[in-house]
Enzyme design. Structure first.
Site, short mmCIF file in Angstrom:
data_model
loop_
_atom_site.label_atom_id
_atom_site.label_comp_id
_atom_site.label_asym_id
_atom_site.label_seq_id
_atom_site.Cartn_x
_atom_site.Cartn_y
_atom_site.Cartn_z
CD GLU A 111 42.87 43.43 43.97
OE1 GLU A 111 42.22 42.48 44.41
OE2 GLU A 111 42.42 44.60 43.91
CD GLU A 131 42.74 46.27 48.44
OE1 GLU A 131 42.76 46.32 47.21
OE2 GLU A 131 43.73 45.87 49.12
#
Length: 259
Positions: A111, A131
């Site tokens: 990210e 995740e």
């Protein structure tokens, strides 16, 4: 500023920011996030710094994302207004930021890279938003930036399957700008930064801001409103706006002032 979890090096107008927690593959916790937010605040506010490069300490990891062991041990989660690493929610920085990915870029690490304007990756780099495998979701921008950068179906394939992607595939998908041999990501990123610095920083900031704001509206609206964007107005009022055409007419290299 006393830095514990990162290092800052300046080479002329280029700021190199190194995530420095190699013992945990440069995974980040709350204290690191707040420290990096200040680092990026300083870069954004410094008129002498034109381009930033973000990389990771060591040759194994750019950033392994959120420090899950810290979290599992009861460590508090959270970050400042700039988001994960002080960067993923930083929408007001018009200066170019380059990710030099020198190993794994997992979860929040990916990210961070997606929040940068360019990604230069070593051939041993690996990218993923894993995740869901640990009961989380990539909410520091990953689930929003990746579809915008590579298209919906390809992003869905990566995110829903928590799929790992090599640097080569990242280049093919379009989120990586260049793949270089292992150990050369930072040098290649510096080469890109030096090339960017040959241009007027006022023009670079105007261009970045126009691209980002223009993508939020229709093409017609973007073209109609672009001259009112702050960075575009600053460019038009700058000394660089005069110096560029003058240097071209006089057949000499321009002397950019960044103001």
């Amino acid at each position: 500023m006393d830095l514990k979890f990162s290092k800052v090096t300046r080479k002329g107008p280029i700021t190199i920011i190194t995530l420095s927690r190699p013992e945990v593959y440069n995974a980040l916790h709350i204290d690191a996030h707040f420290e990096l937010n200040k680092v990026f605040d300083n870069f954004s506010a410094d008129p002498e710094q034109w381009v930033a490069i973000v990389t990771g300490a060591g040759d194994k990891a750019f950033c392994a994302g959120n420090d899950l062991k810290w979290q599992a041990a009861g460590g508090k989660r959270g970050w400042d207004k700039g988001g994960f690493a002080g960067l993923t929610s930083r929408f007001d920085c018009d200066k170019p930021i380059i990710a030099a990915v020198n190993g794994v870029a997992m979860g929040g690490g990916f990210e961070i890279a997606l929040a940068c304007d360019l990604i230069i990756a070593s051939e041993n780099a690996t990218f993923a938003l894993p995740e869901p495998r640990v009961g989380l979701a990539a909410l520091a921008g990953g689930v929003h930036r990746l579809p915008r950068q590579i298209g919906l179906k390809r992003a869905m394939g990566m995110i829903l399957a928590a799929r790992h992607v090599s640097a080569k595939e990242g280049l093919e998908l379009g989120f990586v700008n260049e793949v270089v041999p292992a150990g050369e990501a930072l040098a290649a990123a510096e080469r890109w930064a030096e090339t960017i610095c040959k241009n007027s920083p006022m023009s670079i900031r105007a261009s970045k801001q126009a691209i980002q704001r223009g993508l939020e509206v229709s093409l017609e609206q973007a073209i109609a409103e672009q001259r009112e964007y702050p960075a575009v107005k600053a460019m038009a009022a700058s000394q660089d706006y005069i110096e560029g055409p003058k240097a071209f007419a006089e057949k000499r290299p321009p002397k950019w002032l960044g103001r």
